[in-house]
Design a protein around this motif. Structure first.
Motif, PDB file in Angstrom:
ATOM      1  N   ALA A 201       0.836  -1.208   0.000  1.00  0.00           N
ATOM      2  CA  ALA A 201       0.000   0.000   0.000  1.00  0.00           C
ATOM      3  C   ALA A 201       0.872   1.260   0.000  1.00  0.00           C
ATOM      4  CB  ALA A 201      -0.940  -0.005   1.202  1.00  0.00           C
ATOM      5  N   GLN A 202       2.001   1.202   0.693  1.00  0.00           N
ATOM      6  CA  GLN A 202       2.945   2.328   0.660  1.00  0.00           C
ATOM      7  C   GLN A 202       3.513   2.493  -0.746  1.00  0.00           C
ATOM      8  OE1 GLN A 202       5.593   1.125   3.897  1.00  0.00           O
ATOM      9  NE2 GLN A 202       4.904   2.892   5.098  1.00  0.00           N
ATOM     10  N   GLN A 203       3.895   1.393  -1.364  1.00  0.00           N
ATOM     11  CA  GLN A 203       4.442   1.432  -2.723  1.00  0.00           C
ATOM     12  C   GLN A 203       3.411   1.957  -3.722  1.00  0.00           C
ATOM     13  OE1 GLN A 203       5.582  -2.674  -3.052  1.00  0.00           O
ATOM     14  NE2 GLN A 203       7.528  -2.372  -1.981  1.00  0.00           N
ATOM     15  N   GLU A 204       2.139   1.678  -3.458  1.00  0.00           N
ATOM     16  CA  GLU A 204       1.055   2.128  -4.333  1.00  0.00           C
ATOM     17  C   GLU A 204       0.632   3.563  -4.016  1.00  0.00           C
ATOM     18  OE1 GLU A 204      -1.878  -0.924  -3.570  1.00  0.00           O
ATOM     19  OE2 GLU A 204      -0.962  -2.316  -4.998  1.00  0.00           O
ATOM     20  N   GLY A 205       1.251   4.163  -2.986  1.00  0.00           N
ATOM     21  CA  GLY A 205       0.931   5.535  -2.617  1.00  0.00           C
ATOM     22  C   GLY A 205      -0.360   5.689  -1.829  1.00  0.00           C
ATOM     23  N   GLN A 206      -0.858   4.603  -1.245  1.00  0.00           N
ATOM     24  CA  GLN A 206      -2.111   4.647  -0.500  1.00  0.00           C
ATOM     25  C   GLN A 206      -1.921   5.098   0.946  1.00  0.00           C
ATOM     26  OE1 GLN A 206      -3.135   0.532  -1.282  1.00  0.00           O
ATOM     27  NE2 GLN A 206      -4.756   1.200  -2.679  1.00  0.00           N
TER      28      GLN A 206
ATOM     29  N   SER B 107       1.275   6.775   3.746  1.00  0.00           N
ATOM     30  CA  SER B 107       2.564   7.448   3.809  1.00  0.00           C
ATOM     31  C   SER B 107       3.690   6.456   4.068  1.00  0.00           C
ATOM     32  CB  SER B 107       2.530   8.486   4.939  1.00  0.00           C
ATOM     33  OG  SER B 107       3.829   8.970   5.187  1.00  0.00           O
ATOM     34  N   LYS B 108       4.826   6.731   3.438  1.00  0.00           N
ATOM     35  CA  LYS B 108       6.015   5.895   3.669  1.00  0.00           C
ATOM     36  C   LYS B 108       6.605   6.154   5.048  1.00  0.00           C
ATOM     37  CE  LYS B 108       7.061   5.162  -1.106  1.00  0.00           C
ATOM     38  NZ  LYS B 108       7.667   4.075  -1.736  1.00  0.00           N
ATOM     39  N   ASP B 109       6.130   7.187   5.747  1.00  0.00           N
ATOM     40  CA  ASP B 109       6.578   7.478   7.102  1.00  0.00           C
ATOM     41  C   ASP B 109       5.982   6.510   8.125  1.00  0.00           C
ATOM     42  OD1 ASP B 109       7.934   9.636   6.051  1.00  0.00           O
ATOM     43  OD2 ASP B 109       6.387  11.091   6.605  1.00  0.00           O
TER      44      ASP B 109
ATOM     45  N   ALA C  55     -18.637   1.526  10.439  1.00  0.00           N
ATOM     46  CA  ALA C  55     -18.064   2.857  10.692  1.00  0.00           C
ATOM     47  C   ALA C  55     -16.745   2.734  11.443  1.00  0.00           C
ATOM     48  CB  ALA C  55     -19.054   3.711  11.479  1.00  0.00           C
ATOM     49  N   PHE C  56     -16.647   1.782  12.370  1.00  0.00           N
ATOM     50  CA  PHE C  56     -15.394   1.574  13.100  1.00  0.00           C
ATOM     51  C   PHE C  56     -14.287   1.103  12.162  1.00  0.00           C
ATOM     52  CE2 PHE C  56     -18.115   0.724  17.052  1.00  0.00           C
ATOM     53  CZ  PHE C  56     -17.930   2.012  17.544  1.00  0.00           C
ATOM     54  N   VAL C  57     -14.622   0.209  11.231  1.00  0.00           N
ATOM     55  CA  VAL C  57     -13.638  -0.266  10.258  1.00  0.00           C
ATOM     56  C   VAL C  57     -13.192   0.897   9.371  1.00  0.00           C
ATOM     57  CG1 VAL C  57     -13.238  -1.785   8.274  1.00  0.00           C
ATOM     58  CG2 VAL C  57     -14.456  -2.658  10.285  1.00  0.00           C
ATOM     59  N   GLU C  58     -14.152   1.683   8.896  1.00  0.00           N
ATOM     60  CA  GLU C  58     -13.825   2.854   8.058  1.00  0.00           C
ATOM     61  C   GLU C  58     -12.885   3.800   8.814  1.00  0.00           C
ATOM     62  OE1 GLU C  58     -14.722   3.302   4.904  1.00  0.00           O
ATOM     63  OE2 GLU C  58     -16.220   1.708   4.720  1.00  0.00           O
ATOM     64  N   GLU C  59     -13.168   4.027  10.078  1.00  0.00           N
ATOM     65  CA  GLU C  59     -12.343   4.919  10.899  1.00  0.00           C
ATOM     66  C   GLU C  59     -10.931   4.371  11.067  1.00  0.00           C
ATOM     67  OE1 GLU C  59     -12.351   6.433  15.506  1.00  0.00           O
ATOM     68  OE2 GLU C  59     -14.295   6.214  14.513  1.00  0.00           O
ATOM     69  N   THR C  60     -10.819   3.073  11.255  1.00  0.00           N
ATOM     70  CA  THR C  60      -9.508   2.429  11.385  1.00  0.00           C
ATOM     71  C   THR C  60      -8.646   2.719  10.166  1.00  0.00           C
ATOM     72  OG1 THR C  60     -10.364   0.658  12.797  1.00  0.00           O
ATOM     73  CG2 THR C  60      -8.341   0.192  11.596  1.00  0.00           C
ATOM     74  N   PHE C  61      -9.224   2.598   8.986  1.00  0.00           N
ATOM     75  CA  PHE C  61      -8.462   2.813   7.758  1.00  0.00           C
ATOM     76  C   PHE C  61      -8.234   4.297   7.474  1.00  0.00           C
ATOM     77  CE2 PHE C  61      -9.269  -1.613   7.435  1.00  0.00           C
ATOM     78  CZ  PHE C  61      -8.152  -2.099   6.792  1.00  0.00           C
ATOM     79  N   ALA C  62      -9.166   5.127   7.871  1.00  0.00           N
ATOM     80  CA  ALA C  62      -8.970   6.579   7.700  1.00  0.00           C
ATOM     81  C   ALA C  62      -7.806   7.055   8.558  1.00  0.00           C
ATOM     82  CB  ALA C  62     -10.256   7.315   8.069  1.00  0.00           C
ATOM     83  N   ASN C  63      -7.645   6.471   9.737  1.00  0.00           N
ATOM     84  CA  ASN C  63      -6.558   6.851  10.643  1.00  0.00           C
ATOM     85  C   ASN C  63      -5.180   6.410  10.149  1.00  0.00           C
ATOM     86  OD1 ASN C  63      -8.291   8.134  12.421  1.00  0.00           O
ATOM     87  ND2 ASN C  63      -8.564   6.314  13.699  1.00  0.00           N
ATOM     88  N   MET C  64      -5.139   5.516   9.175  1.00  0.00           N
ATOM     89  CA  MET C  64      -3.854   5.039   8.647  1.00  0.00           C
ATOM     90  C   MET C  64      -3.244   6.026   7.669  1.00  0.00           C
ATOM     91  SD  MET C  64      -4.033   1.107   7.726  1.00  0.00           S
ATOM     92  CE  MET C  64      -4.539  -0.098   8.888  1.00  0.00           C
ATOM     93  N   GLN C  65      -4.069   6.828   7.069  1.00  0.00           N
ATOM     94  CA  GLN C  65      -3.588   7.674   5.966  1.00  0.00           C
ATOM     95  C   GLN C  65      -3.066   9.007   6.395  1.00  0.00           C
ATOM     96  OE1 GLN C  65      -7.125   7.528   3.589  1.00  0.00           O
ATOM     97  NE2 GLN C  65      -6.620   5.524   2.825  1.00  0.00           N
TER      98      GLN C  65
END
Length: 191
Positions: free
Chosen positions: A140-145, A147-149, A181-191
């Motif tokens: 996902a980092q390589q795909e730019g989804q 941050s590489k940080d 909504a909890f799953v969506e929030e989990t993934f939103a917090n990754m970006q």
């Protein structure tokens, strides 16, 4: 010989469903015998013991999860595959899931050092799944989804914790409508 393998795989699949539903200790040899339609002698000849059959059931469960994740990863971007996997497991429980709880997490919660080998097997499978999450997060980092940080291993642990926690929460709350909504929030917090 092929038919025997098929019968063995079928027996492992049936046992996986039974152990997943009832847990290790609550599953008696009589339950196993009735559920997989084998006599005790055949069970012992094929699997050595109840523990041996349970170990194969854990292997089957973990392999199925890893295969599902890999299939998703082949057909969509990495982060979407992880999110779809989590939504499937947490929100879209199918008829073939005899328990809301993850069989591996349920096993870790149930077993003590008295069953150290089975406990370690379940922990090892959880680690393998976490590592598969980390590999997809690197992708996902390589795909730019994402941050590489971000540390993929840390994110993978976070996903594993969220997944186990949401499944336990779903069971405790009777299947909350807020799970997606909890799953969506989990993934939103990754970006």
């Amino acid at each position: 010989m092929k038919a025997q393998r098929h019968d063995r795989q079928d027996a492992i699949q049936r046992a996986t469903q039974l152990f997943w539903e009832k847990g290790f200790h609550a599953t008696s040899m009589r339950n196993i015998q009735e559920h997989i339609d084998l006599r005790p002698g055949s069970i012992y000849a094929s699997f050595g013991s109840k523990e041996g059959l349970f170990k194969e059931a854990l292997d089957c469960y973990a392999q199925s999860s890893l295969e599902r994740l890999a299939t998703l990863a082949e057909s969509m971007p990495a982060l979407e595959a992880l999110k779809t996997f989590m939504l499937d497991v947490v929100c879209r429980k199918t008829g073939d899931s005899p328990s809301d709880m993850c069989m591996l997490a349920k096993t870790v919660a149930e077993l003590t050092e008295e069953n150290a080998q089975l406990l370690e097997a379940a922990k090892g499978h959880l680690k393998r799944i976490e590592d598969a999450f980390a590999q997809l997060l690197v992708k996902a980092q390589q795909e730019g989804q994402i941050s590489k940080d971000k540390d993929p291993q840390h994110l993978a642990k976070t996903l594993q914790i969220q997944l186990m926690g949401l499944r336990a929460y779903a069971r405790a709350s009777g299947g909350s409508t807020q799970l997606q909504a909890f799953v969506e929030e989990t993934f939103a917090n990754m970006q």
